[in-house]
Design an enzyme around this catalytic site. Structure first.
Site, PDB file in Angstrom:
ATOM      1  N   SER A 187       0.793  -1.228   0.000  1.00  0.00           N
ATOM      2  CA  SER A 187       0.000   0.000   0.000  1.00  0.00           C
ATOM      3  C   SER A 187       0.825   1.278   0.000  1.00  0.00           C
ATOM      4  O   SER A 187       0.303   2.335  -0.323  1.00  0.00           O
ATOM      5  CB  SER A 187      -0.961  -0.004   1.189  1.00  0.00           C
ATOM      6  OG  SER A 187      -0.253  -0.215   2.391  1.00  0.00           O
ATOM      7  N   HIS A 230      -5.879  -4.103  -1.477  1.00  0.00           N
ATOM      8  CA  HIS A 230      -5.753  -3.091  -2.532  1.00  0.00           C
ATOM      9  C   HIS A 230      -5.797  -3.713  -3.927  1.00  0.00           C
ATOM     10  O   HIS A 230      -5.573  -3.021  -4.915  1.00  0.00           O
ATOM     11  CB  HIS A 230      -4.446  -2.300  -2.386  1.00  0.00           C
ATOM     12  CG  HIS A 230      -4.465  -1.295  -1.275  1.00  0.00           C
ATOM     13  ND1 HIS A 230      -5.032  -0.049  -1.394  1.00  0.00           N
ATOM     14  CD2 HIS A 230      -3.999  -1.376  -0.008  1.00  0.00           C
ATOM     15  CE1 HIS A 230      -4.900   0.615  -0.257  1.00  0.00           C
ATOM     16  NE2 HIS A 230      -4.276  -0.170   0.598  1.00  0.00           N
ATOM     17  N   LYS A 234     -12.311  -0.755   0.246  1.00  0.00           N
ATOM     18  CA  LYS A 234     -11.476  -0.019  -0.710  1.00  0.00           C
ATOM     19  C   LYS A 234     -12.188   0.081  -2.064  1.00  0.00           C
ATOM     20  O   LYS A 234     -13.190   0.767  -2.136  1.00  0.00           O
ATOM     21  CB  LYS A 234     -10.098  -0.653  -0.744  1.00  0.00           C
ATOM     22  CG  LYS A 234      -9.421  -0.319   0.605  1.00  0.00           C
ATOM     23  CD  LYS A 234      -8.107  -0.936   0.883  1.00  0.00           C
ATOM     24  CE  LYS A 234      -7.611  -0.376   2.209  1.00  0.00           C
ATOM     25  NZ  LYS A 234      -6.840  -1.304   2.994  1.00  0.00           N
TER      26      LYS A 234
HETATM   27  C1  LIG Z   1      -6.727  -1.615   4.328  1.00  0.00           C
HETATM   28  C2  LIG Z   1      -5.971  -2.828   4.577  1.00  0.00           C
HETATM   29  C3  LIG Z   1      -6.352  -3.726   5.573  1.00  0.00           C
HETATM   30  C4  LIG Z   1      -7.501  -3.442   6.491  1.00  0.00           C
HETATM   31  O1  LIG Z   1      -8.730  -3.527   5.819  1.00  0.00           O
HETATM   32  P1  LIG Z   1     -10.023  -2.847   6.479  1.00  0.00           P
HETATM   33  O2  LIG Z   1     -11.169  -3.521   5.816  1.00  0.00           O
HETATM   34  O3  LIG Z   1      -9.950  -1.398   6.201  1.00  0.00           O
HETATM   35  O4  LIG Z   1      -9.945  -3.150   7.939  1.00  0.00           O
HETATM   36  C5  LIG Z   1      -5.621  -4.885   5.713  1.00  0.00           C
HETATM   37  N1  LIG Z   1      -4.569  -5.168   4.917  1.00  0.00           N
HETATM   38  C6  LIG Z   1      -4.170  -4.317   3.942  1.00  0.00           C
HETATM   39  C7  LIG Z   1      -3.003  -4.672   3.080  1.00  0.00           C
HETATM   40  C8  LIG Z   1      -4.841  -3.124   3.755  1.00  0.00           C
HETATM   41  O5  LIG Z   1      -4.443  -2.279   2.804  1.00  0.00           O
END
Ligand SMILES: *Cc1c(COP(=O)(O)O)cnc(C)c1O
Length: 393
Positions: free
Chosen positions: A183, A211, A241
């Site tokens: 990310s 992502h 996301k």
């Molecule tokens: C955003 C994210 C999470 C957490 O996901 P949420 O649904 O927002 O709790 C976990 N792992 C990665 C790689 C992320 O980018």
């Protein structure tokens, strides 16, 4: 006065603030969209995970409202006790279809998948092999496990192989854990090589596709991108996301899913999210599946922005996805650039130490399919103007 006892927290907070490591909270005054109003001004949004512009999509709104009519607002209970609806059941089937696996499951959040499931998968005498840049929720999940962990250098397949060779002798079971899309840099895990190394050394694989869903593999995520739907043992992701909704997901074999929800303490001991969230999430999967051109347009916009940003003179690091950082280096310069971008109507976040190593500060741009050509051009124009002024380009 509790202040006598908690005063040390005030000191700690102050020192974080002095180091520029606290989070100012920026208020959105509209829905999250390509051009929201933030802190009183309309901005070009380059800071959200809403890649496919679904967070305020009318079809998701309608699905949510219909579900509220039938099921109200709160789930009323943990899913495990008395909060499980047919909407949730339908979503689980939709996840399996979407991911091309035998079964699917939703969690309260993506974080809750990693923090709840990873601790249940291995025992003492077993080991996780984890990429150095994996997400914090993976790190926390592994910390809660009785198993050991070995970290390999980010996306370094030589180091992964050496690590696997060593742990193969020493430990019982092994799971290789990796983010699909990283990310902070927007690079993609070499999942084909990871899977074949894991197979060679008898290790399982666990991929965090938060992502990647809606982005890679025509929207179906990283396992679809690499044709590994039947190979990756644990496929987790998020609805918060590109899907525009909320919640975590897990896809895999039926016995994996059965085991997961019967043992993950996050799933068992925390309320289910509102039923309407399940309806929105299911709708998002339908839209991604039926509108591949939406994903294609996202990639076109990403390609244009990345190319132009580089031709202005910015370094985009290892970006391969709609996460397109502008690598700056110095934290203060990155923060100043981000503030000046915001003042000029561009909302893009500065990412500085400790989120990235010292000297690797950057602005993280995230492309949203709802951005028009004019929006992208305006963002690039401002990047060029301020970049020149700050001697970055
Ligand atoms: C955003 C994210 C999470 C957490 O996901 P949420 O649904 O927002 O709790 C976990 N792992 C990665 C790689 C992320 O980018």
């Amino acid at each position: 006065m509790t202040n006598e006892k908690t005063g040390y927290l005030e000191e700690k907070y102050e020192s974080l603030r002095e180091q520029g490591e606290t989070w100012p909270l920026n208020q959105l005054e509209t829905a999250s969209q390509a051009r929201p109003i933030v802190e009183g001004q309309e901005v070009i949004m380059l800071a959200s995970n809403n890649y496919l512009d679904l967070a305020n999509d009318q079809r998701l709104r309608d699905a949510t409202q219909d579900a509220i009519e039938s099921f109200g607002v709160g789930a009323g209970s943990d899913w495990s006790i008395a909060g499980y609806t047919e909407l949730q059941d339908e979503l689980h089937e939709a996840i399996a279809d979407f991911k091309g696996t035998e079964a699917g499951l939703s969690y309260q959040t993506g974080f809750a998948v990693n923090a709840g499931l990873l601790p249940q998968l291995l025992e003492g005498g077993d080991v996780f092999v984890s990429d150095a840049l994996n997400h914090g929720s993976i790190i926390d999940g592994i910390r809660l496990s009785p198993a050991d962990v070995e970290i390999y250098d980010h996306s370094d397949m030589g180091d992964l192989e050496n690590t696997l060779r060593e742990v193969h002798e020493e430990y019982n079971r092994c799971i290789v854990v990796t983010d699909g899309v990283f990310s902070m840099d927007g690079d993609v895990a070499k999942l084909d090589e990871i899977q074949s190394l894991a197979d060679e050394y008898g290790a399982m694989t666990y991929v965090d596709d938060c992502h990647g869903e809606g982005v890679l593999g025509d929207g179906h995520g990283i396992t679809a991108e690499f044709g590994l739907e039947d190979d990756v043992d644990f496929q987790m992701g998020s609805f918060s996301k590109a899907c525009g909704g909320f919640g975590g997901m897990l896809a895999g074999d039926q016995h994996v899913i059965d085991y997961a929800y019967n043992t993950s303490r996050t799933w068992l001991l925390s309320a289910g999210y509102p039923p309407a969230v399940a309806a929105a999430n299911k709708k998002a999967l339908e839209i991604i599946d039926s509108e591949p051109e939406r994903v294609r347009r996202l990639w076109e916009k990403r390609g244009y922005f990345a190319e132009e940003l580089q031709s202005i003179g910015y370094d985009i690091g290892n970006s391969e996805t709609p996460i397109v950082p502008a690598m700056i280096g110095n934290s203060k310069t990155a923060k100043e650039l981000s503030e000046r971008l915001f003042d000029t109507g561009i909302f893009a976040l500065a990412i500085v130490h400790p989120m990235v190593p010292k000297g690797e500060a950057r602005i993280r741009n995230q492309i949203n399919v709802g951005l028009s050509q004019a929006d992208l051009d305006e963002a690039l124009r401002v990047y060029e103007e301020i970049g020149r002024d700050l001697d970055i380009v």
